[in-house]
Design a protein around this motif. Structure first.
Motif, PDB file in Angstrom:
ATOM      1  N   LEU A  55       0.836  -1.203   0.000  1.00 48.34           N
ATOM      2  CA  LEU A  55       0.000   0.000   0.000  1.00 48.34           C
ATOM      3  C   LEU A  55       0.872   1.256   0.000  1.00 48.34           C
ATOM      4  CD1 LEU A  55      -2.754  -0.925   2.611  1.00 48.34           C
ATOM      5  CD2 LEU A  55      -3.071  -0.658   0.168  1.00 48.34           C
ATOM      6  N   TRP A  58       0.820   4.499   2.891  1.00 50.44           N
ATOM      7  CA  TRP A  58       0.248   4.197   4.200  1.00 50.44           C
ATOM      8  C   TRP A  58       1.279   3.733   5.220  1.00 50.44           C
ATOM      9  CZ3 TRP A  58      -4.304   6.007   5.404  1.00 50.44           C
ATOM     10  CH2 TRP A  58      -5.225   6.269   4.387  1.00 50.44           C
ATOM     11  N   THR A  62       1.607   3.790   9.736  1.00 47.14           N
ATOM     12  CA  THR A  62       1.431   2.520  10.432  1.00 47.14           C
ATOM     13  C   THR A  62       2.317   2.447  11.668  1.00 47.14           C
ATOM     14  OG1 THR A  62       0.998   1.482   8.300  1.00 47.14           O
ATOM     15  CG2 THR A  62       1.481   0.018  10.115  1.00 47.14           C
ATOM     16  N   ALA A  81      -8.311  -1.186   7.041  1.00 43.10           N
ATOM     17  CA  ALA A  81      -7.443  -0.572   8.042  1.00 43.10           C
ATOM     18  C   ALA A  81      -8.270  -0.013   9.182  1.00 43.10           C
ATOM     19  CB  ALA A  81      -6.599   0.524   7.409  1.00 43.10           C
ATOM     20  N   LEU A 109      -9.061   3.198   2.690  1.00 42.20           N
ATOM     21  CA  LEU A 109      -7.743   3.097   2.054  1.00 42.20           C
ATOM     22  C   LEU A 109      -7.719   3.682   0.645  1.00 42.20           C
ATOM     23  CD1 LEU A 109      -6.658  -0.426   3.352  1.00 42.20           C
ATOM     24  CD2 LEU A 109      -5.745   1.812   4.034  1.00 42.20           C
ATOM     25  N   PRO A 113      -3.550   9.167   1.767  1.00 40.43           N
ATOM     26  CA  PRO A 113      -3.010   9.056   3.122  1.00 40.43           C
ATOM     27  C   PRO A 113      -2.672  10.411   3.740  1.00 40.43           C
ATOM     28  CG  PRO A 113      -1.839   7.593   1.623  1.00 40.43           C
ATOM     29  CD  PRO A 113      -2.793   8.385   0.804  1.00 40.43           C
ATOM     30  N   LEU A 123      -2.411   3.331  13.264  1.00 41.36           N
ATOM     31  CA  LEU A 123      -3.039   2.692  12.097  1.00 41.36           C
ATOM     32  C   LEU A 123      -2.520   1.267  11.985  1.00 41.36           C
ATOM     33  CD1 LEU A 123      -4.631   3.164   9.262  1.00 41.36           C
ATOM     34  CD2 LEU A 123      -2.329   3.258   8.338  1.00 41.36           C
ATOM     35  N   VAL A 125      -3.130  -2.247   9.317  1.00 44.32           N
ATOM     36  CA  VAL A 125      -3.718  -2.757   8.078  1.00 44.32           C
ATOM     37  C   VAL A 125      -3.904  -4.268   8.203  1.00 44.32           C
ATOM     38  CG1 VAL A 125      -3.382  -3.029   5.591  1.00 44.32           C
ATOM     39  CG2 VAL A 125      -2.673  -0.903   6.721  1.00 44.32           C
TER      40      VAL A 125
END
Length: 189
Positions: A55, A58, A62, A81, A109, A113, A123, A125
């Motif tokens: 991704l 993102w 994370t 997510a 998603l 972002p 975050l 996923v």
């Protein structure tokens, strides 16, 4: 099902007797629970796949570990997510985030972002999810397959997800806290 009976936003913690490999010692966050069934994600199954490899954009949002988690056995080719947004409910929720319970919500998603970058506190996923047909989860709860407990925002982003099962049980009162001493394989005792 009335809102009072919904378990949305709560955790399902697998009992030691639940040996299905998809759910053994699993901690599942219920994202939706109503008369149509239930849907959730397993919070403590990290994969070796880094978010950055699947991704774009993102990975910087994370938390640790920055990997994709296996959310459950259903639709492993799809991603969703979850993020924690600090602050009180109703005080300007960010675009691209939908509250599930408290400070925990689902992230779109498909949204850029950078739109969410300043708003998210954590975050994670997930590939896939866990699902239950109408009445199935209630039956599993009645059979004693799961303990139903309250979720805390830190559960979604625990940096040591492999320890989440024990840490969630440890903070419970009474006999549930004792389950943290239950051996992985009781036949070895």
């Amino acid at each position: 099902m009335t809102a009072a009976l919904s378990h949305t936003g709560r955790l399902l913690v697998a009992t030691p007797l639940l040996t299905d490999p998809n759910f053994a010692r699993a901690v599942v966050l219920l994202l939706d629970h109503d008369a149509q069934g239930a849907l959730g994600v397993v919070l403590n199954r990290p994969t070796p796949v880094e978010v950055a490899s699947v991704l774009d954009g993102w990975a910087d949002l994370t938390g640790q570990p920055p990997v994709v988690f296996q959310g459950g056995p259903v639709a492993l080719d799809s991603a969703l997510a979850i993020a924690v947004v600090p602050g009180e409910p109703g005080h300007g929720e960010p675009m691209g985030w939908r509250r599930v319970h408290g400070a925990i919500g689902l992230v779109d998603l498909e949204a850029p972002p950078e739109v969410l970058a300043g708003a998210l506190g954590a975050l994670r996923v997930f590939a896939g999810y866990a699902g239950w047909s109408p009445g199935q989860l209630e039956a599993e709860l009645g059979e004693g397959a799961w303990h139903l407990v309250d979720c805390e925002p830190g559960d979604v982003s625990d940096p040591e997800p492999e320890r989440l099962w024990r840490s969630v049980l440890r903070r419970q009162r009474g006999p549930l806290a004792m389950l943290t001493t239950y051996p992985e394989d009781p036949s070895l005792n």
